[in-house]
Design a protein around this motif. Structure first.
Motif, PDB file in Angstrom:
ATOM      1  N   MET A   1       0.767  -1.260   0.016  1.00  0.00           N
ATOM      2  CA  MET A   1      -0.165   0.004   0.004  1.00  0.00           C
ATOM      3  C   MET A   1       0.971   1.289   0.071  1.00  0.00           C
ATOM      4  O   MET A   1       1.795   1.456   0.925  1.00  0.00           O
ATOM      5  CB  MET A   1      -0.971  -0.021   1.275  1.00  0.00           C
ATOM      6  N   GLU A   2       0.663   2.050  -0.880  1.00  0.00           N
ATOM      7  CA  GLU A   2       1.344   3.337  -1.010  1.00  0.00           C
ATOM      8  C   GLU A   2       0.989   4.326  -0.112  1.00  0.00           C
ATOM      9  O   GLU A   2      -0.121   4.871  -0.164  1.00  0.00           O
ATOM     10  CB  GLU A   2       1.353   3.815  -2.325  1.00  0.00           C
ATOM     11  N   SER A   3       1.685   4.654   0.923  1.00  0.00           N
ATOM     12  CA  SER A   3       1.449   5.743   1.858  1.00  0.00           C
ATOM     13  C   SER A   3       2.854   6.413   2.388  1.00  0.00           C
ATOM     14  O   SER A   3       3.842   5.803   2.160  1.00  0.00           O
ATOM     15  CB  SER A   3       0.764   5.065   3.171  1.00  0.00           C
ATOM     16  N   CYS A   4       2.714   7.549   3.126  1.00  0.00           N
ATOM     17  CA  CYS A   4       3.876   8.181   3.563  1.00  0.00           C
ATOM     18  C   CYS A   4       3.391   8.840   4.940  1.00  0.00           C
ATOM     19  O   CYS A   4       2.287   9.146   5.062  1.00  0.00           O
ATOM     20  CB  CYS A   4       4.055   9.274   2.505  1.00  0.00           C
ATOM     21  N   PHE A   5       4.234   8.636   6.032  1.00  0.00           N
ATOM     22  CA  PHE A   5       3.777   9.373   7.498  1.00  0.00           C
ATOM     23  C   PHE A   5       3.822  10.736   7.101  1.00  0.00           C
ATOM     24  O   PHE A   5       4.935  11.326   6.789  1.00  0.00           O
ATOM     25  CB  PHE A   5       4.783   8.752   8.325  1.00  0.00           C
ATOM     26  N   SER A   6       2.789  11.296   7.447  1.00  0.00           N
ATOM     27  CA  SER A   6       2.630  12.783   7.465  1.00  0.00           C
ATOM     28  C   SER A   6       2.935  13.572   8.554  1.00  0.00           C
ATOM     29  O   SER A   6       3.875  14.372   8.821  1.00  0.00           O
ATOM     30  CB  SER A   6       1.129  13.136   7.107  1.00  0.00           C
ATOM     31  N   HIS A   7       2.286  13.070   9.973  1.00  0.00           N
ATOM     32  CA  HIS A   7       2.827  13.823  11.131  1.00  0.00           C
ATOM     33  C   HIS A   7       2.085  13.181  12.423  1.00  0.00           C
ATOM     34  O   HIS A   7       1.290  12.192  12.091  1.00  0.00           O
ATOM     35  CB  HIS A   7       2.205  15.293  11.310  1.00  0.00           C
ATOM     36  N   ILE A   8       2.488  13.345  13.416  1.00  0.00           N
ATOM     37  CA  ILE A   8       2.004  12.755  14.621  1.00  0.00           C
ATOM     38  C   ILE A   8       1.310  14.200  15.650  1.00  0.00           C
ATOM     39  O   ILE A   8       2.071  15.176  15.350  1.00  0.00           O
ATOM     40  CB  ILE A   8       2.854  11.999  15.714  1.00  0.00           C
TER      41      ILE A   8
END
Length: 187
Positions: free
Chosen positions: A1-8
């Motif tokens: 699955m294509e994803s990218c960590f954005s923020h916490i």
């Protein structure tokens, strides 16, 4: 699955005090901004112009979902955000592996944003559909949260296995500096 960590996103008593603590540790923070529609004052640690995976400090200043969260749980981890290329595909996968779609998603899906939760996990997952994913360096390289091994596997299923790990308390590693939530929120 294509994803990218954005923020916490951390819900803290005072974004100014938390930002000042982080600045004293050599971390870059943005100027606080107020969002009346959300009922928050917010400060990013880092800049999306040069990095991904930022830390977002949230202070509940008026009625809204963040104030309700503060009243129910107190200062805490609020959410972990991901960017994806296909939100419908992500929703199907997340539901299949055990995540539950939050009721707020009914309103936010018009903006290609979905919210997920899992009983026993002290955070929501916020997912945004983007046209492309960031390839910039990550500001927050590790998030430790007190969860069970079975819950850890579910984070891996949605693309967070390289960021999330099991720990005795909530902590984040920012620019190589490990800080506990207590340090950030209650300096």
């Amino acid at each position: 699955m294509e994803s990218c960590f954005s923020h916490i996103a951390l819900l803290v008593p005072s974004v100014e005090a938390s930002a000042q603590f982080l600045k004293s540790r050599g971390l870059e923070t943005e100027t606080p901004e107020t969002f009346e529609s959300e009922g928050t004052k917010e400060v990013y640690v880092g800049s999306y112009a040069t990095q991904a995976g930022l830390l977002l400090l949230l202070e509940a200043i008026s009625e809204g979902p963040y104030k309700r969260a503060m009243e129910q749980r107190g200062p805490s981890l609020h959410h972990i955000a991901l960017d994806v290329l296909d939100i419908e595909k992500f929703i199907t996968k997340a539901l299949k592996v055990g995540w539950e779609l939050h009721a707020a998603s009914k309103q936010t899906m018009e903006y290609k944003t979905a919210w997920f939760f899992l009983k026993g996990v002290p955070a929501l997952i916020e997912v945004h559909q983007k046209k492309e994913l960031s390839s910039m360096p990550i500001k927050v390289s590790r998030i430790e949260i007190p969860i069970a091994n079975a819950q850890m596997a579910l984070f891996g299923e949605i693309g967070l296995k390289d960021i999330i790990s099991i720990g005795p308390e909530l902590s984040v590693t920012i620019d190589g500096k490990k800080l506990s939530f207590a340090q950030i929120a209650f300096q």
